[in-house]
Design a protein around this motif. Structure first.
Motif, PDB file in Angstrom:
ATOM      1  N   TRP A 192      57.779   9.697  58.035  1.00 56.00           N
ATOM      2  CA  TRP A 192      57.748  11.149  57.821  1.00 56.00           C
ATOM      3  C   TRP A 192      58.383  11.529  56.483  1.00 56.00           C
ATOM      4  O   TRP A 192      57.846  12.351  55.738  1.00 56.00           O
ATOM      5  N   PRO A 240      51.814  12.551  50.714  1.00 51.31           N
ATOM      6  CA  PRO A 240      51.282  12.401  52.072  1.00 51.31           C
ATOM      7  C   PRO A 240      50.009  11.552  52.084  1.00 51.31           C
ATOM      8  O   PRO A 240      49.215  11.578  51.133  1.00 51.31           O
ATOM      9  N   SER A 241      49.849  10.796  53.147  1.00 51.15           N
ATOM     10  CA  SER A 241      48.664   9.962  53.400  1.00 51.15           C
ATOM     11  C   SER A 241      48.532   8.765  52.465  1.00 51.15           C
ATOM     12  O   SER A 241      47.556   8.023  52.561  1.00 51.15           O
ATOM     13  N   ASP A 253      50.462  12.134  57.004  1.00 56.87           N
ATOM     14  CA  ASP A 253      49.581  13.147  56.413  1.00 56.87           C
ATOM     15  C   ASP A 253      50.238  14.527  56.468  1.00 56.87           C
ATOM     16  O   ASP A 253      51.156  14.776  57.252  1.00 56.87           O
ATOM     17  N   THR A 254      49.756  15.417  55.633  1.00 60.39           N
ATOM     18  CA  THR A 254      50.386  16.730  55.437  1.00 60.39           C
ATOM     19  C   THR A 254      50.479  17.547  56.720  1.00 60.39           C
ATOM     20  O   THR A 254      51.529  18.130  57.038  1.00 60.39           O
ATOM     21  N   LYS A 255      49.403  17.604  57.486  1.00 56.16           N
ATOM     22  CA  LYS A 255      49.388  18.432  58.695  1.00 56.16           C
ATOM     23  C   LYS A 255      50.457  17.974  59.683  1.00 56.16           C
ATOM     24  O   LYS A 255      51.208  18.785  60.241  1.00 56.16           O
ATOM     25  N   GLU A 256      50.536  16.665  59.893  1.00 57.41           N
ATOM     26  CA  GLU A 256      51.518  16.135  60.828  1.00 57.41           C
ATOM     27  C   GLU A 256      52.940  16.307  60.300  1.00 57.41           C
ATOM     28  O   GLU A 256      53.857  16.642  61.058  1.00 57.41           O
ATOM     29  N   ARG A 257      53.122  16.102  58.999  1.00 57.82           N
ATOM     30  CA  ARG A 257      54.452  16.277  58.399  1.00 57.82           C
ATOM     31  C   ARG A 257      54.927  17.718  58.560  1.00 57.82           C
ATOM     32  O   ARG A 257      56.086  17.966  58.900  1.00 57.82           O
ATOM     33  N   ASP A 258      54.022  18.663  58.305  1.00 51.32           N
ATOM     34  CA  ASP A 258      54.396  20.077  58.406  1.00 51.32           C
ATOM     35  C   ASP A 258      54.756  20.452  59.837  1.00 51.32           C
ATOM     36  O   ASP A 258      55.698  21.225  60.073  1.00 51.32           O
ATOM     37  N   ARG A 259      54.005  19.911  60.798  1.00 54.30           N
ATOM     38  CA  ARG A 259      54.313  20.205  62.202  1.00 54.30           C
ATOM     39  C   ARG A 259      55.697  19.682  62.570  1.00 54.30           C
ATOM     40  O   ARG A 259      56.506  20.398  63.178  1.00 54.30           O
ATOM     41  N   THR A 287      58.173  18.932  60.536  1.00 51.91           N
ATOM     42  CA  THR A 287      59.187  19.658  59.765  1.00 51.91           C
ATOM     43  C   THR A 287      59.557  20.964  60.460  1.00 51.91           C
ATOM     44  O   THR A 287      60.742  21.314  60.572  1.00 51.91           O
TER      45      THR A 287
END
Length: 231
Positions: free
Chosen positions: A82, A128-129, A148-154, A156
């Motif tokens: 992450w 990311p990714s 990936d960005t979507k998972e990292r943002d979630r 975070t």
């Protein structure tokens, strides 16, 4: 009148003292309840279980140059991470640490190291990714991939909510790090869980003991054959 005033003052002092004691007890109770949810010993038991989740990669033909790369570790596929500034943990005599793109021999960041067995990446945030490799002594490497960005943002956002809730309960820095470490461990993000452990500036005895033993993961027998040298 004097006796009445004296009794009033005494009663007020006792009342204030009682309020302070109760307040302290509530604060301690909150911190205690946070610590009872999970503990560093719980994480340590998982790390050193019969089949531990962390699979360090060993390398080196002689005891004098043996190196064990603990985290990010080396399962069959590159470990997902992450943090875009990951922590690197190893055991052995390392002179330099570097990070490179997986398909390149060009360092994005490198750092001489002495008298330490861990260091946090200090270069530009990793993307990311993307898959990278952390390299020791310009010889051995372990690949890892930034989430990936979507998972990292979630994640975070969820971590920030968790931190806000714990701060409202009076949690200290270590209790918050512990809760985040549990979150990452539950998600099988062991590199990030360990990074939380190493982030505490004044660790408790329990955390010190866990960190002290991290290198022992290199001595835990594995049955899946993922501990061979990378290069």
């Amino acid at each position: 009148m004097y006796k009445l005033l004296l009794h009033t003052l005494v009663f007020s002092t006792i009342a204030l003292s009682t309020v302070q004691v109760l307040s302290n007890q509530v604060t301690l109770a909150k911190k205690s309840s946070i610590q009872q949810i999970f503990s560093w010993a719980s994480i340590s038991r998982i790390l050193f279980s019969k089949k531990p989740p962390v699979e360090p990669r060993k390398g080196g033909s002689r005891p004098t140059d043996a190196i064990c790369m603990v985290s990010p570790d080396a399962p069959a596929k590159p470990r997902i991470v992450w943090s875009d500034r990951p922590l690197f943990v190893w055991k052995g005599r390392v002179q330099t640490i570097a990070v490179r793109p997986i398909d390149s021999e060009q360092d994005l960041w490198n750092q001489p190291v002495t008298e330490t067995q861990n260091i946090t990446y200090q270069g530009e945030p990793l993307q990311p990714s993307q898959t990278y490799k952390w390299v020791v002594n310009s010889l051995r490497f372990v690949p890892f991939k930034i989430m990936d960005t979507k998972e990292r943002d979630r994640i975070t956002a969820e971590l920030q909510t968790l931190e806000n809730q714990l701060q409202a309960q009076g949690a200290d820095t270590e209790a918050i790090a512990l809760a985040k470490a549990k979150y990452f461990a539950d998600s099988n993000l062991w590199s990030d869980a360990l990074q939380q452990a190493y982030s505490v500036p004044n660790p408790s005895d329990g955390l010190k003991e866990m960190i002290k033993n991290i290198g022992n993961l290199c001595d835990v027998p594995k049955s899946d054959g993922h501990n061979s040298a990378t290069r």
